[in-house]
Design an enzyme around this catalytic site. Structure first.
Site, PDB file in Angstrom:
ATOM      1  N   CYS A   1      33.646   9.302   2.719  1.00 16.22           N
ATOM      2  CA  CYS A   1      33.853  10.079   1.497  1.00 16.22           C
ATOM      3  C   CYS A   1      32.507  10.467   0.915  1.00 16.22           C
ATOM      4  O   CYS A   1      31.626   9.617   0.876  1.00 16.22           O
ATOM      5  CB  CYS A   1      34.651   9.234   0.507  1.00 16.22           C
ATOM      6  N   PRO A   2      32.285  11.689   0.494  1.00 15.95           N
ATOM      7  CA  PRO A   2      33.250  12.772   0.311  1.00 15.95           C
ATOM      8  C   PRO A   2      33.287  13.785   1.457  1.00 15.95           C
ATOM      9  O   PRO A   2      33.905  14.828   1.331  1.00 15.95           O
ATOM     10  CB  PRO A   2      32.713  13.457  -0.957  1.00 15.95           C
TER      11      PRO A   2
END
Length: 194
Positions: free
Chosen positions: A20-21
């Site tokens: 993430c992201p």
């Protein structure tokens, strides 16, 4: 009856090994290449990507179709919505920097730190006293939080915590802040499971 392998995607996006992201960043970019109604398959190994993809789809109006688990591999399927179905992506307006949170914690202010990362991320590196409720579980576990308390929401980079803040605010939580950039830039005290 059709088998999961019969799912036809118009575009396959490889996000294996990315945290993430990045799966969301790459999905946003790839979605621009598709026509309305087309389907993208996002292949990821980050367990947090399931809640990320679902939250992003909900926030943008694109249709989350489902996820197939093949061992460690997650195959997420999304359908690009028509332009009139797409929502402008909104960031949660109330944020707090890592440094501001450190000051509040040092001053022993009465607040709740909510960590919405996956359990393994939380176990190895967290703010002391933070409550762990992964983003994917938040809707079902909101009753563990007091809607009148000041809640500072943290994840690795501020993306999942942004979605968590929006969800909490929709459900009547009044004092919610997204901590940015989150644990990826946290220099304050941390603890981990022994």
């Amino acid at each position: 009856m059709s088998t999961p392998s019969a799912i036809q995607a118009d575009l396959t996006l490889d996000c294996k090994g990315l945290a993430c992201p990045m799966p969301i960043v790459k999905t946003k970019k790839a979605m621009d290449q598709l026509n309305s109604g087309q389907v993208i398959e996002v292949q990821a190994t980050d367990k947090g990507s399931l809640a990320d993809i679902q939250g992003w789809a909900k926030n943008t109006g694109h249709q989350y179709l489902g996820t197939i688990h093949e061992g460690e591999l997650l195959k997420h399927y999304l359908r690009k919505s028509n332009p009139n179905e797409v929502k402008k992506e909104v960031n949660f307006p109330h944020t707090l920097t890592n440094e501001e949170l450190q000051k509040k914690l040092k001053a022993n202010e009465k607040l709740t730190v909510l960590d919405v990362r996956e359990p393994a991320e939380y176990a190895f590196h967290r703010i002391p006293g933070a409550i762990s409720i992964p983003l994917g579980d938040l809707e079902n576990r909101m009753n563990e939080l007091n809607p009148d308390h000041e809640i500072q929401v943290v994840c690795r980079t501020g993306t999942r915590s942004d979605m968590a803040c929006q969800l909490l605010a929709e459900k009547g939580f009044k004092h919610v802040r997204n901590v940015v950039p989150g644990m990826s830039g946290w220099t304050g005290p941390t603890e981990k499971n022994q």
